[in-house]
Design an enzyme around this catalytic site. Sequence first.
Site, short mmCIF file in Angstrom:
data_model
loop_
_atom_site.label_atom_id
_atom_site.label_comp_id
_atom_site.label_asym_id
_atom_site.label_seq_id
_atom_site.Cartn_x
_atom_site.Cartn_y
_atom_site.Cartn_z
N ASP A 70 0.84 -1.20 0.00
CA ASP A 70 0.00 0.00 0.00
C ASP A 70 0.87 1.25 0.00
O ASP A 70 1.93 1.29 0.63
CB ASP A 70 -0.91 0.03 1.24
CG ASP A 70 -1.85 -1.16 1.29
OD1 ASP A 70 -2.28 -1.60 0.22
OD2 ASP A 70 -2.12 -1.64 2.41
N ASP A 76 0.53 8.08 7.74
CA ASP A 76 0.90 6.69 8.01
C ASP A 76 2.26 6.63 8.69
O ASP A 76 2.44 5.93 9.70
CB ASP A 76 0.99 5.89 6.70
CG ASP A 76 -0.35 5.39 6.20
OD1 ASP A 76 -1.16 4.94 7.02
OD2 ASP A 76 -0.57 5.44 4.98
N GLU A 99 2.08 -2.95 10.44
CA GLU A 99 1.77 -3.07 9.02
C GLU A 99 2.83 -2.38 8.16
O GLU A 99 3.11 -2.79 7.05
CB GLU A 99 0.40 -2.45 8.72
CG GLU A 99 0.03 -2.50 7.24
CD GLU A 99 -1.19 -1.67 6.90
OE1 GLU A 99 -1.74 -1.86 5.81
OE2 GLU A 99 -1.57 -0.81 7.71
N GLU A 100 3.43 -1.34 8.71
CA GLU A 100 4.35 -0.51 7.93
C GLU A 100 5.78 -1.04 7.91
O GLU A 100 6.61 -0.51 7.18
CB GLU A 100 4.36 0.92 8.49
CG GLU A 100 2.99 1.57 8.61
CD GLU A 100 2.28 1.72 7.28
OE1 GLU A 100 2.97 1.87 6.25
OE2 GLU A 100 1.03 1.66 7.27
N ASP A 120 -1.87 -1.84 13.38
CA ASP A 120 -2.01 -1.08 12.15
C ASP A 120 -2.10 0.38 12.61
O ASP A 120 -3.12 0.80 13.15
CB ASP A 120 -3.28 -1.48 11.40
CG ASP A 120 -3.48 -0.71 10.10
OD1 ASP A 120 -2.73 0.26 9.87
OD2 ASP A 120 -4.39 -1.06 9.33
N LEU A 122 -2.45 3.28 11.24
CA LEU A 122 -3.47 4.16 10.67
C LEU A 122 -4.29 3.39 9.64
O LEU A 122 -3.95 3.33 8.47
CB LEU A 122 -2.83 5.39 10.05
CG LEU A 122 -3.70 6.65 10.06
CD1 LEU A 122 -4.10 7.04 11.47
CD2 LEU A 122 -2.99 7.80 9.38
N ASP A 123 -5.36 2.80 10.12
CA ASP A 123 -6.26 2.02 9.26
C ASP A 123 -7.14 2.96 8.44
O ASP A 123 -7.63 3.97 8.92
CB ASP A 123 -7.15 1.14 10.15
CG ASP A 123 -8.25 0.46 9.38
OD1 ASP A 123 -7.94 -0.41 8.55
OD2 ASP A 123 -9.43 0.81 9.59
N GLU A 283 -5.17 -6.75 12.25
CA GLU A 283 -6.49 -6.26 11.88
C GLU A 283 -7.57 -7.26 12.29
O GLU A 283 -8.42 -6.98 13.13
CB GLU A 283 -6.56 -5.97 10.37
CG GLU A 283 -5.71 -4.78 9.96
CD GLU A 283 -5.68 -4.55 8.46
OE1 GLU A 283 -5.60 -3.38 8.04
OE2 GLU A 283 -5.71 -5.54 7.69
#
Length: 336
Positions: A70, A76, A99-100, A120, A122-123, A283
Amino acid sequence: MASDNGVDSDCMTITRFLIDQQRSCPGATGSLTLLLNQLMTAVKAIASAVKRAGIANLYGIAGSQNTTGDEQKKLDVLANDLFINMLSTCGQACMLISEENEDPVIVPEENRGKYIVTFDPLDGSSNIDCLVSIGSIWGIYEKKTPGPPTKEDVLRPGTEMVSAGYALYGSGTMVVMSTGCGLHGFTLDPNIGDFVLTHRDMFIKNRGKIYSTNEGYEKYWDQKVTNYVHSIKYPEDEKKSPYGARYIGSMVADVHRTFLYGGIFLYPANTKSPNGKLRLLYESNPMAFMMEQAGGRATDGEKRVMEIEPKGIHERCPVFMGSTYDVDDCMKFLTA
């Protein structure tokens, strides 16, 4: 009791609530409370950045992609840095899964504690620039093995999670969280700069009237999923009303509405994403943990989400979660 200036002089702050829970839990050391307090500091900092994003030039793309492919937005990157900095210095965490970040973040030995936090930061970040509600999601495990932390320490089913929560950044900022003793919601009070208990013992309805999914992918769905969605849009019983469709595109916002109003949230696998799109560790599992604490149900279409044995830290899975009767109805189609 509220005073003349509108401030409650006996408000139940999130810290006070956690300490009360700690007292009622034999063997509790307070380390999880310290970890969650530091996490709340990160959430408040992110909430402030979200509100000031336009003024502080935080909109737009940062110019890179995260480990799951993404595009990273500037917020983010900031949110991820805040989570890592706050959690790696509080003395309670040993490893962070974001996630990052492609690989786990190992906390320096001098600051290392016993908890593993998956998150996560910043979803729903694709919605940042158009001011749609976004959020943060996290799950917490306790390290079980001696020695330095490794990936294997977090490749465990969600049933072993000790706490999970999310923050929703919208018209206000709200944290919904569970430590395994029910689900509770806290709203950030700008008067005192702290989260105050506003939703005690959140419990989802057994059946709702709303479904939430990205129907733009219907072309790629399995026919069983299409049949289920068609059944709630066009009920055979004329006395039944069709379900309303609501989809924001931020899992936090869509699931939060599902908690409050009931119904079902689904992000099924499809021919373009055969393993689903939502990530299991940071998530699906945290949301499934909270959904079950609220009396709901969460499945991947075959089995309970929290019973999945993860094989990788960025593993994906399909998700069907919400009111028990609605998920049961969906499963009848998926297993037909």
